[in-house]
Write an enzyme that holds these catalytic residues in place. Structure first.
Site, PDB file in Angstrom:
ATOM      1  CE  LYS A  41      -0.226  -0.590   4.996  1.00 25.08           C
ATOM      2  NZ  LYS A  41      -1.035  -1.018   6.136  1.00 25.08           N
ATOM      3  NE  ARG A 135      -6.162   0.415  11.640  1.00 23.41           N
ATOM      4  CZ  ARG A 135      -4.987   0.191  11.090  1.00 23.41           C
ATOM      5  NH1 ARG A 135      -4.075   1.155  11.052  1.00 23.41           N
ATOM      6  NH2 ARG A 135      -4.684  -0.987  10.583  1.00 23.41           N
ATOM      7  CE1 TYR A 251      11.184  31.611   2.620  1.00 23.83           C
ATOM      8  CE2 TYR A 251      11.601  29.241   2.528  1.00 23.83           C
ATOM      9  CZ  TYR A 251      11.178  30.419   1.918  1.00 23.83           C
ATOM     10  OH  TYR A 251      10.754  30.406   0.618  1.00 23.83           O
ATOM     11  CG  MET A 299       8.368  23.137  -1.349  1.00 24.24           C
ATOM     12  SD  MET A 299       7.243  24.029  -2.437  1.00 24.24           S
ATOM     13  CE  MET A 299       6.225  24.905  -1.262  1.00 24.24           C
TER      14      MET A 299
HETATM   15  C1  LIG Z   1      -0.166  -1.868   6.759  1.00 26.42           C
HETATM   16  C2  LIG Z   1      -0.690  -3.125   7.265  1.00 26.42           C
HETATM   17  C3  LIG Z   1       0.161  -4.231   7.433  1.00 26.42           C
HETATM   18  C4  LIG Z   1       1.656  -4.136   7.321  1.00 26.42           C
HETATM   19  O1  LIG Z   1       2.148  -3.676   8.580  1.00 26.42           O
HETATM   20  P1  LIG Z   1       3.670  -3.380   8.886  1.00 26.42           P
HETATM   21  O2  LIG Z   1       3.671  -2.913  10.294  1.00 26.42           O
HETATM   22  O3  LIG Z   1       4.100  -2.330   7.939  1.00 26.42           O
HETATM   23  O4  LIG Z   1       4.426  -4.638   8.693  1.00 26.42           O
HETATM   24  C5  LIG Z   1      -0.426  -5.438   7.774  1.00 26.42           C
HETATM   25  N1  LIG Z   1      -1.764  -5.535   7.958  1.00 26.42           N
HETATM   26  C6  LIG Z   1      -2.597  -4.486   7.843  1.00 26.42           C
HETATM   27  C7  LIG Z   1      -4.048  -4.667   8.087  1.00 26.42           C
HETATM   28  C8  LIG Z   1      -2.083  -3.241   7.503  1.00 26.42           C
HETATM   29  O5  LIG Z   1      -2.903  -2.199   7.418  1.00 26.42           O
END
Ligand SMILES: *Cc1c(COP(=O)(O)O)cnc(C)c1O
Length: 349
Positions: A41, A135, A251, A299
């Site tokens: 992701k 969550r 800055y 930046m």
């Molecule tokens: C992002 C995520 C992972 C990976 O977690 P890491 O801590 O980066 O290894 C695994 N499971 C879910 C549900 C996630 O959102």
């Protein structure tokens, strides 16, 4: 117009694909009897999906996790189908239709999502149960709902909130997950992220979901000798100047020279993910010389103290991106350090 070939980049992200590959294999080995998937992701944790996918596939990864449907095409381009899971699930009919059309399985996270999926025709899906993170995921109290009973659950998942810590919450979640696994029919079970893999065999089940550790992050001390750095940040000097005592830098003039100095302006800034929080403790490196960041990070630029060096425009400096160390220096999490990396880097393998 026909855009001519670009001149050499002044900002590089060097990706050690051999280290990425080794890290996946190490996580797979540490997963014992379970198979390691790969969380890709957020554009492969900021490194670039086009750089991480071929490497992870080459290493042997076959199950991939993204958060958004928009991230699916980037992964499909390499897998051509197969095992991709979308962690945010399906919240509406358009997402369900997209899932159906691509063959990508949603991770169902709520009774509402289960309903959406069933109304779209159902079929294989994954199911996330919330075991205490509060969550995303179906509450354990809702697992007996008829709508859940109608799902064809491939993998039952849960997610650990504090696997990077020594805390009783890990065992509490493990117990809740075991209990959930008895309430829902499934083909496979998956609980552990990177840190969870390091918690040992009880946490492995059938499929693990490492992300951070693949990209060089070290969420638990025991992984320190196992995981290697993958991302290296390098940027070119744009200009070097001499400073006299009293000269102000950057800055808001937060730095004032108190002695004759040399300062180098480097092509790297907060738009590239090097946030201002790097400011007071951060430094870049040229050869074995450490060059402290002075003044505010802009930046597109940082200014370095290069007094006593012969640094000149065009020289490349590196920013230490050893993630545990960089996290202590910048106050950013290892996850933030990776996913903040911007789009102006020329990625080189
Ligand atoms: C992002 C995520 C992972 C990976 O977690 P890491 O801590 O980066 O290894 C695994 N499971 C879910 C549900 C996630 O959102």
């Amino acid at each position: 117009m026909n855009i001519p070939e670009l001149p050499p980049a002044t900002l590089r992200l060097r990706i050690d694909t051999a280290a990425l590959s080794d890290n996946w294999r190490a996580m797979n080995r540490l997963s014992g009897a379970a198979t390691a998937g790969a969380a890709v992701k957020a554009d492969g944790y900021g490194l670039g999906i086009d750089y991480v996918m071929p490497t992870l596939l080459g290493a042997g990864a076959r199950q991939f996790f993204v958060a958004h449907w928009s991230e699916v095409p980037g992964v499909l381009a390499y897998t051509g189908g197969g095992d991709i899971a979308v962690l945010h699930g399906v919240g509406n009919t358009q997402e369900a239709a997209f899932a159906k059309a691509t063959g990508v399985l949603p991770v169902i996270n709520s009774l509402h999502q289960a309903q959406v999926w069933l109304e779209a025709g159902g079929g294989p899906c994954h199911l996330m149960v919330d075991t205490g993170m509060n969550r995303l995921g179906v509450e354990t109290g809702n697992l007996g709902d008829p709508v859940i009973g109608q799902l064809q659950v491939d993998t039952l998942l849960s997610h650990l909130a504090s696997a990077d810590e020594e805390t009783a919450q890990n065992e509490t979640q493990l117990r809740a997950f075991r209990q959930a696994s008895q309430q829902v029919k499934h083909n496979a079970l998956s609980l552990a992220n990177s840190a969870g893999i390091a918690l040992g065999p009880d946490y492995h089940f059938d499929l693990t979901r490492p992300g951070l550790a693949l990209y060089g992050g070290v969420p638990r001390g025991t992984l320190a000798g196992v995981v290697s750095q993958v991302a290296y940040v390098e940027a070119a000097v744009l200009q070097v100047r001499n400073l006299s005592p009293g000269d102000k830098v950057g800055y808001n003039a937060v730095f004032t020279a108190t002695k004759p100095m040399r300062a180098a302006t480097v092509s790297l800034g907060y738009a590239d993910g090097i946030l201002r929080s790097w400011g007071t403790k951060g430094a870049m490196q040229h050869g074995d010389r450490k060059l402290p960041i002075i003044g505010r990070i802009s930046m597109d630029m940082v200014i370095l103290d290069c007094t006593g060096t012969d640094l000149c425009a065009g020289d490349f400096c590196s920013l230490s991106y050893d993630l545990p160390q960089a996290s202590r220096t910048s106050g950013l999490s290892q996850y933030e350090l990776l996913t903040l990396l911007g789009h102006r880097f020329t990625r080189v393998c």
